[in-house]
Design a protein around this motif. Structure first.
Motif, short mmCIF file in Angstrom:
data_model
loop_
_atom_site.label_atom_id
_atom_site.label_comp_id
_atom_site.label_asym_id
_atom_site.label_seq_id
_atom_site.Cartn_x
_atom_site.Cartn_y
_atom_site.Cartn_z
N PHE A 156 -9.26 3.57 11.75
CA PHE A 156 -10.55 3.17 12.31
C PHE A 156 -11.09 4.21 13.28
O PHE A 156 -12.30 4.38 13.39
CB PHE A 156 -10.43 1.81 12.99
N GLU A 157 -10.20 4.91 13.95
CA GLU A 157 -10.66 5.95 14.88
C GLU A 157 -11.23 7.15 14.13
O GLU A 157 -12.21 7.75 14.57
CB GLU A 157 -9.49 6.38 15.78
N HIS A 158 -10.63 7.49 12.99
CA HIS A 158 -11.09 8.65 12.23
C HIS A 158 -12.16 8.29 11.21
O HIS A 158 -12.78 9.19 10.63
CB HIS A 158 -9.90 9.34 11.55
N ALA A 159 -12.35 7.02 10.97
CA ALA A 159 -13.42 6.56 10.08
C ALA A 159 -14.21 5.47 10.81
O ALA A 159 -14.17 4.31 10.40
CB ALA A 159 -12.86 6.06 8.77
N PRO A 160 -14.93 5.82 11.88
CA PRO A 160 -15.63 4.81 12.68
C PRO A 160 -16.73 4.10 11.92
O PRO A 160 -17.26 3.09 12.39
CB PRO A 160 -16.19 5.63 13.85
N MET A 204 -18.15 -3.00 6.95
CA MET A 204 -17.68 -4.38 6.83
C MET A 204 -18.74 -5.36 7.30
O MET A 204 -19.06 -6.35 6.60
CB MET A 204 -16.40 -4.56 7.65
N LYS A 205 -19.32 -5.09 8.45
CA LYS A 205 -20.34 -5.99 8.98
C LYS A 205 -21.59 -5.97 8.11
O LYS A 205 -22.21 -7.01 7.85
CB LYS A 205 -20.69 -5.58 10.41
N GLN A 206 -21.97 -4.79 7.63
CA GLN A 206 -23.14 -4.68 6.77
C GLN A 206 -22.95 -5.46 5.48
O GLN A 206 -23.85 -6.17 5.01
CB GLN A 206 -23.41 -3.21 6.45
N THR A 207 -21.76 -5.33 4.89
CA THR A 207 -21.48 -6.02 3.64
C THR A 207 -21.52 -7.54 3.83
O THR A 207 -22.11 -8.27 3.02
CB THR A 207 -20.11 -5.60 3.09
N SER A 238 -16.71 -5.62 -4.42
CA SER A 238 -15.89 -4.56 -4.99
C SER A 238 -15.69 -3.43 -3.98
O SER A 238 -14.57 -2.93 -3.82
CB SER A 238 -16.55 -4.01 -6.26
N GLU A 239 -16.76 -3.03 -3.30
CA GLU A 239 -16.61 -1.93 -2.33
C GLU A 239 -15.71 -2.34 -1.18
O GLU A 239 -14.83 -1.57 -0.77
CB GLU A 239 -17.97 -1.50 -1.79
N LEU A 240 -15.90 -3.53 -0.66
CA LEU A 240 -15.08 -3.97 0.46
C LEU A 240 -13.63 -4.11 0.05
O LEU A 240 -12.71 -3.78 0.81
CB LEU A 240 -15.61 -5.30 1.00
N THR A 241 -13.39 -4.60 -1.16
CA THR A 241 -12.02 -4.70 -1.67
C THR A 241 -11.37 -3.33 -1.75
O THR A 241 -10.21 -3.15 -1.36
CB THR A 241 -12.01 -5.35 -3.06
N SER A 242 -12.11 -2.33 -2.26
CA SER A 242 -11.56 -0.97 -2.38
C SER A 242 -11.24 -0.39 -1.01
O SER A 242 -10.18 0.23 -0.82
CB SER A 242 -12.55 -0.07 -3.12
N ILE A 243 -12.14 -0.57 -0.05
CA ILE A 243 -11.91 -0.05 1.30
C ILE A 243 -10.65 -0.66 1.89
O ILE A 243 -9.76 0.05 2.39
CB ILE A 243 -13.13 -0.32 2.21
N ARG A 276 -18.04 7.72 3.89
CA ARG A 276 -17.98 6.49 3.09
C ARG A 276 -17.90 6.81 1.60
O ARG A 276 -17.19 6.16 0.84
CB ARG A 276 -19.21 5.64 3.39
N GLU A 277 -18.64 7.84 1.18
CA GLU A 277 -18.72 8.18 -0.25
C GLU A 277 -17.39 8.71 -0.78
O GLU A 277 -17.20 8.77 -2.01
CB GLU A 277 -19.82 9.23 -0.48
N LEU A 278 -16.47 9.09 0.10
CA LEU A 278 -15.20 9.62 -0.36
C LEU A 278 -14.16 8.53 -0.64
O LEU A 278 -13.10 8.83 -1.19
CB LEU A 278 -14.64 10.62 0.66
#
Length: 307
Positions: A158-162, A168-171, A201-206, A287-289
């Motif tokens: 979370f620190e390196h991907a703020p 999560m909140k947006q989804t 699907s995106e949230l599951t992958s993250i 995010r795109e990575l």
């Protein structure tokens, strides 16, 4: 406007339904608490050494009982939800009772939780850790460090991907919006959201990658002498996932099974073996990575897209 979930009801229900945990005396409790606090600091050192990610942000380590764990996790989850959800009638009470029942079960299973939304802070569930350590007959010091390394890896993520908490909140905001005023329980909400495949699907992958990465890091700790025993006995115990992952899965109607996080661990292990931790860490920069659902099962496709 009402909150979708009555959090007081959720926490109260969890406290009522959860057993307190193993019966131990005050001296034993003090030793366990001190051991877990020490492990929290050592776990960060190990997570940084293995993952090649570093931390500069302050963070608390809280050793809690099950009631404290339920309250803290509820605070974390409440901070994730969008504001101003129109919840008709008795929905908040019903949803609070349903969620409280989920928390009551999780409180006897979940060992630790990193909370990026309130704090940030690391929660270690002392009664559940103590109970499981006894059931599996594990070395306490080694087991504490293994758990703490996993949770401190989440801190580094979370620190390196703020951007992740924002996603999560947006989804959650996107999936809640069309359901305002029409939902009558958590289960009702879940059934309506199953059709919203792209957001889920995106949230599951993250979350699969985050859990998988933490699993790979914790299992690469060389200083834990009994790690093979811990892994063998823990895996034989069956399914394990974080409270955050389970609660989001419950709310979104996702089938958040252990298989998802095994997929994440397999994806991360493949890439770490291919490019090392330093190469893998580029995934946190954008995010795109992060992989698509299909790339999660085919890391070679992720490599082809990102290289």
């Amino acid at each position: 406007m009402k909150q979708f979930i009555d959090w007081d009801v959720a926490v109260g229900t969890a406290k009522t339904l959860m057993p307190a945990g193993p019966a131990i005396d005050g001296r034993q409790a003090a030793r366990i608490i001190e051991g877990l606090r020490i492990a929290g600091g050592q776990g960060l050192v190990e997570a940084e050494k293995i993952s090649l990610l570093s931390s500069t942000a302050p963070s608390q380590t809280l050793v809690v009982d099950r009631a404290g764990w339920a309250k803290a996790v509820s605070q974390n989850f409440a901070a994730m939800l969008p504001d101003g959800i129109d919840a008709p009638g008795a929905v908040p009470l019903v949803a609070g009772a349903e969620l409280g029942a989920v928390l009551a079960v999780l409180g006897t299973r979940v060992l630790g939780q990193f909370d990026p939304f309130v704090g940030p802070r690391l929660l270690l569930n002392a009664p559940t850790i103590t109970q499981l350590r006894g059931e599996l007959n594990l070395n306490a010091k080694d087991f504490y460090l293994w758990i703490a390394t996993h949770e401190q890896t989440h801190r580094l993520q979370f620190e390196h991907a703020p951007w992740i908490p924002g996603v999560m909140k947006q989804t959650l905001a996107e999936v809640f919006e069309p359901l305002r005023g029409t939902t009558h329980s958590i289960n009702d909400l879940g059934s309506k959201l199953k059709a919203m495949k792209s957001e889920v699907s995106e949230l599951t992958s993250i979350m699969s990658v985050l859990e998988g990465h933490a699993m790979v890091v914790m299992n690469d700790v060389k200083s834990i002498g009994t790690i093979k025993t811990i892994r063998r006995r823990f895996e034989a115990r069956g399914e394990n996932r974080s409270a955050l992952a389970t609660l989001v899965g419950k709310l979104l109607g996702m089938e958040a099974k252990a298989l998802q996080y095994k997929r994440g661990a397999k994806f991360v292990r493949h890439l770490v073996d291919e490019m090392g931790y330093e190469g893998f860490n580029t995934i946190f920069s954008e995010r795109e990575l992060f992989p698509s659902a299909k790339e999660l099962d085919h890391p070679e496709r992720w490599l082809a897209r990102t290289r």
